[in-house]
Design an enzyme around this catalytic site. Structure first.
Site, short mmCIF file in Angstrom:
data_model
loop_
_atom_site.label_atom_id
_atom_site.label_comp_id
_atom_site.label_asym_id
_atom_site.label_seq_id
_atom_site.Cartn_x
_atom_site.Cartn_y
_atom_site.Cartn_z
N GLU A 170 19.54 -26.86 -29.71
CA GLU A 170 19.16 -27.17 -28.33
C GLU A 170 20.14 -28.20 -27.75
O GLU A 170 20.64 -28.06 -26.64
CB GLU A 170 17.73 -27.69 -28.31
CG GLU A 170 17.09 -27.63 -26.97
CD GLU A 170 15.66 -28.16 -27.02
OE1 GLU A 170 15.11 -28.29 -28.13
OE2 GLU A 170 15.14 -28.48 -25.94
N ARG A 220 13.27 -27.00 -47.01
CA ARG A 220 12.00 -26.35 -47.39
C ARG A 220 12.19 -24.93 -47.90
O ARG A 220 11.35 -24.40 -48.61
CB ARG A 220 11.01 -26.40 -46.22
CG ARG A 220 10.36 -27.78 -46.11
CD ARG A 220 9.63 -27.90 -44.81
NE ARG A 220 10.56 -27.74 -43.70
CZ ARG A 220 10.50 -28.41 -42.58
NH1 ARG A 220 9.53 -29.24 -42.36
NH2 ARG A 220 11.39 -28.21 -41.64
P1 AMP Z 1 14.78 -22.15 -36.09
O1 AMP Z 1 16.25 -22.22 -36.34
O2 AMP Z 1 14.42 -22.53 -34.68
O3 AMP Z 1 14.20 -20.80 -36.48
O4 AMP Z 1 14.07 -23.24 -37.01
C1 AMP Z 1 14.77 -23.89 -38.00
C2 AMP Z 1 13.91 -24.66 -38.94
O5 AMP Z 1 13.22 -25.69 -38.26
C3 AMP Z 1 12.88 -23.85 -39.67
O6 AMP Z 1 13.37 -23.48 -40.92
C4 AMP Z 1 11.71 -24.80 -39.83
O7 AMP Z 1 11.83 -25.46 -41.07
C5 AMP Z 1 11.91 -25.82 -38.74
N1 AMP Z 1 11.00 -25.66 -37.62
C6 AMP Z 1 11.30 -25.29 -36.36
N2 AMP Z 1 10.24 -25.31 -35.56
C7 AMP Z 1 9.20 -25.69 -36.34
C8 AMP Z 1 7.80 -25.88 -36.11
N3 AMP Z 1 7.22 -25.72 -34.90
N4 AMP Z 1 7.04 -26.27 -37.15
C9 AMP Z 1 7.58 -26.46 -38.37
N5 AMP Z 1 8.88 -26.29 -38.65
C10 AMP Z 1 9.68 -25.91 -37.64
#
Ligand code: AMP
Length: 171
Positions: free
Chosen positions: A96, A59
């Site tokens: 995780e 995305r």
């Molecule tokens: P993070 O590494 O946890 O910051 O998240 C990695 C990717 O997961 C982000 O670029 C989002 O595309 C996706 N993502 C994580 N959590 C969500 C959420 N609650 N809603 C939508 N996309 C999420």
């Protein structure tokens, strides 16, 4: 900005129980919202010396390509393993459960290139933190990490370079 926040749809328990997924497809598919989101983000960087936008699969490519077009730069892709055809540099990071890896072409940057890294949403910050390391390891300088949206309660920005994080919509 509230109208842009409201058009993002919440999907409870996706992709697994307990996660409220922010579905940005509803913003992307609405012409007015998509234009406004891109214009508001790009406006922040007009007049700055930016050499390259870096987009994170998948995305992040959408916002990244739109920003690059508006700012008159190119876009460099950060992809999942095995997708980039030329020699790559990679980084692995903790999820995780288990680890994930991302790759970039090793000749993506000229030394000292100033880049904006783009992704759709800042959650825990693990993905962007890894991409920051990957980009710096390959000789570029981070101008800013740019997101359409941020889940502030997860405090993902604490993992990222201080003062170099911007999100348009905060939840
Ligand atoms: P993070 O590494 O946890 O910051 O998240 C990695 C990717 O997961 C982000 O670029 C989002 O595309 C996706 N993502 C994580 N959590 C969500 C959420 N609650 N809603 C939508 N996309 C999420």
């Amino acid at each position: 900005m509230d109208d842009l926040k409201l058009i993002i749809r919440d999907i409870p328990d996706f992709p697994k129980k307990g996660i409220v997924f922010k579905d940005i497809t509803t913003l992307l598919s609405d012409a007015k919202s998509f234009h406004r989101m891109v214009d508001l983000l790009a406006h922040r960087y007009v007049g700055e010396k930016i050499d390259q936008i870096v987009g994170i699969e998948a995305r992040g490519f959408i916002l990244g390509a739109a920003l690059a077009y508006k700012l008159g730069t190119g876009i460099t892709l950060v992809r999942k393993p095995g997708k980039l055809p030329y020699k790559t540099s990679s980084i692995s990071y903790e999820l995780e459960y288990g680890t994930d890896t991302l790759e970039i072409h090793e000749d993506a940057f000229k030394p000292g290139d100033r880049v904006i890294i783009a992704d759709d949403l800042l959650a825990t910050g693990g993905t962007m933190a890894a991409v920051v390391d990957l980009v710096e390891k390959n000789g570029a300088v981070i101008y800013e990490c740019a997101f359409m949206a941020e889940l502030e309660f997860l405090n993902g920005r604490s993992k990222l370079p201080s003062g170099k994080v911007y999100s348009l919509l905060k939840f």
